[in-house]
Enzyme design. Structure first.
Site, PDB file in Angstrom:
ATOM      1  N   ILE A  43       0.859  -1.183   0.000  1.00 42.79           N
ATOM      2  CA  ILE A  43       0.000   0.000   0.000  1.00 42.79           C
ATOM      3  C   ILE A  43       0.896   1.234   0.000  1.00 42.79           C
ATOM      4  O   ILE A  43       1.782   1.371   0.844  1.00 42.79           O
ATOM      5  CB  ILE A  43      -0.931   0.011   1.221  1.00 42.79           C
ATOM      6  CG1 ILE A  43      -1.836  -1.225   1.207  1.00 42.79           C
ATOM      7  CG2 ILE A  43      -1.760   1.304   1.260  1.00 42.79           C
ATOM      8  CD1 ILE A  43      -2.649  -1.424   2.472  1.00 42.79           C
ATOM      9  N   ASN A  50      -1.507   6.355   8.502  1.00 41.90           N
ATOM     10  CA  ASN A  50      -1.523   6.150   9.953  1.00 41.90           C
ATOM     11  C   ASN A  50      -1.184   7.430  10.708  1.00 41.90           C
ATOM     12  O   ASN A  50      -1.818   7.756  11.718  1.00 41.90           O
ATOM     13  CB  ASN A  50      -0.536   5.051  10.350  1.00 41.90           C
ATOM     14  CG  ASN A  50      -1.104   3.663  10.202  1.00 41.90           C
ATOM     15  OD1 ASN A  50      -2.315   3.472  10.160  1.00 41.90           O
ATOM     16  ND2 ASN A  50      -0.236   2.686  10.097  1.00 41.90           N
ATOM     17  N   ASP A  59      -6.123   0.728   9.543  1.00 37.86           N
ATOM     18  CA  ASP A  59      -6.705  -0.618   9.595  1.00 37.86           C
ATOM     19  C   ASP A  59      -7.809  -0.785   8.550  1.00 37.86           C
ATOM     20  O   ASP A  59      -7.929  -1.841   7.930  1.00 37.86           O
ATOM     21  CB  ASP A  59      -7.264  -0.911  10.988  1.00 37.86           C
ATOM     22  CG  ASP A  59      -6.184  -1.190  12.014  1.00 37.86           C
ATOM     23  OD1 ASP A  59      -4.994  -1.309  11.638  1.00 37.86           O
ATOM     24  OD2 ASP A  59      -6.529  -1.290  13.211  1.00 37.86           O
ATOM     25  N   GLU A  84       1.915  -3.560   5.684  1.00 37.46           N
ATOM     26  CA  GLU A  84       1.024  -3.225   4.572  1.00 37.46           C
ATOM     27  C   GLU A  84       1.396  -3.986   3.302  1.00 37.46           C
ATOM     28  O   GLU A  84       1.063  -3.563   2.199  1.00 37.46           O
ATOM     29  CB  GLU A  84       1.025  -1.714   4.322  1.00 37.46           C
ATOM     30  CG  GLU A  84       2.312  -1.144   3.795  1.00 37.46           C
ATOM     31  CD  GLU A  84       3.345  -0.764   4.852  1.00 37.46           C
ATOM     32  OE1 GLU A  84       4.296  -0.069   4.486  1.00 37.46           O
ATOM     33  OE2 GLU A  84       3.207  -1.155   6.027  1.00 37.46           O
ATOM     34  N   ARG A 103      -5.912  -4.891 -12.804  1.00 37.63           N
ATOM     35  CA  ARG A 103      -7.224  -4.952 -12.118  1.00 37.63           C
ATOM     36  C   ARG A 103      -7.075  -4.628 -10.642  1.00 37.63           C
ATOM     37  O   ARG A 103      -7.902  -3.896 -10.075  1.00 37.63           O
ATOM     38  CB  ARG A 103      -7.821  -6.342 -12.330  1.00 37.63           C
ATOM     39  CG  ARG A 103      -9.175  -6.536 -11.745  1.00 37.63           C
ATOM     40  CD  ARG A 103     -10.271  -6.148 -12.737  1.00 37.63           C
ATOM     41  NE  ARG A 103     -11.559  -6.148 -12.085  1.00 37.63           N
ATOM     42  CZ  ARG A 103     -12.376  -7.201 -12.052  1.00 37.63           C
ATOM     43  NH1 ARG A 103     -12.039  -8.320 -12.651  1.00 37.63           N
ATOM     44  NH2 ARG A 103     -13.532  -7.107 -11.436  1.00 37.63           N
TER      45      ARG A 103
END
Length: 163
Positions: A43, A50, A59, A84, A103
């Site tokens: 990510i 955060n 989260d 992550e 995708r």
């Protein structure tokens, strides 16, 4: 006993396989016929999420990202590697893995409000070597994707990028 097994092999936040289970299943996949690709997914800017929005928001991004990966990965092995980072052992050739990565990029972005992005490193899953070889190649490709501007994938074999 089943409950303890589930707890030992499932990431409690995302519901995906944890790193231990993912690694066991990846080793088993090495024994199967057919082309396999390893995707390492991270990510983008997760620390910023955060730090600015709080760990609850982080989260939620983890859960939504995991849900997309889990849904799109039906028939493929997937799991949370830690933090992550997620992994997918994709059954198919590199062209199909690139379409799958496209995708993922689109669907993860659409799943989060505001939109969040991921970067992906793709490497051929080496069936004749230790798992660490495929992990390392995909991790290097992921690093290149981050430095290429994020929200893209890089294929380790030829270092091509797509967004």
């Amino acid at each position: 006993k089943q409950e303890l097994t589930a707890l030992a092999f499932t990431d409690s936040l995302t519901g995906l396989s944890n790193r231990r289970k993912f690694t066991l299943d990846a080793r088993a996949a090495q024994q199967q016929d057919g082309a396999l690709q390893f995707l390492m997914i991270d990510i983008d800017d997760f620390k910023k999420i955060n730090d600015t929005l709080g760990h609850d928001a982080g989260d939620e991004v983890l859960k939504k990202t995991a849900a997309v990966i889990g849904q799109l990965s039906a028939g493929h092995l997937c799991g949370r590697l830690g933090g992550e980072e997620f992994g997918v052992v994709f059954r198919g050739d590199v062209t199909a893995a690139c379409a799958f990565a496209d995708r993922l990029l689109h669907d993860v972005s659409a799943a989060c409000v505001p939109a969040r992005t991921i970067s992906i490193g793709i490497a051929e899953f080496d069936k004749d070597a230790d798992l660490s070889v495929s992990y390392r190649l995909a991790d290097r490709a992921l690093y290149l994707a981050k430095h290429a501007g994020k929200n893209c994938y890089i294929v380790a074999a030829d270092q091509r990028a797509a967004a």
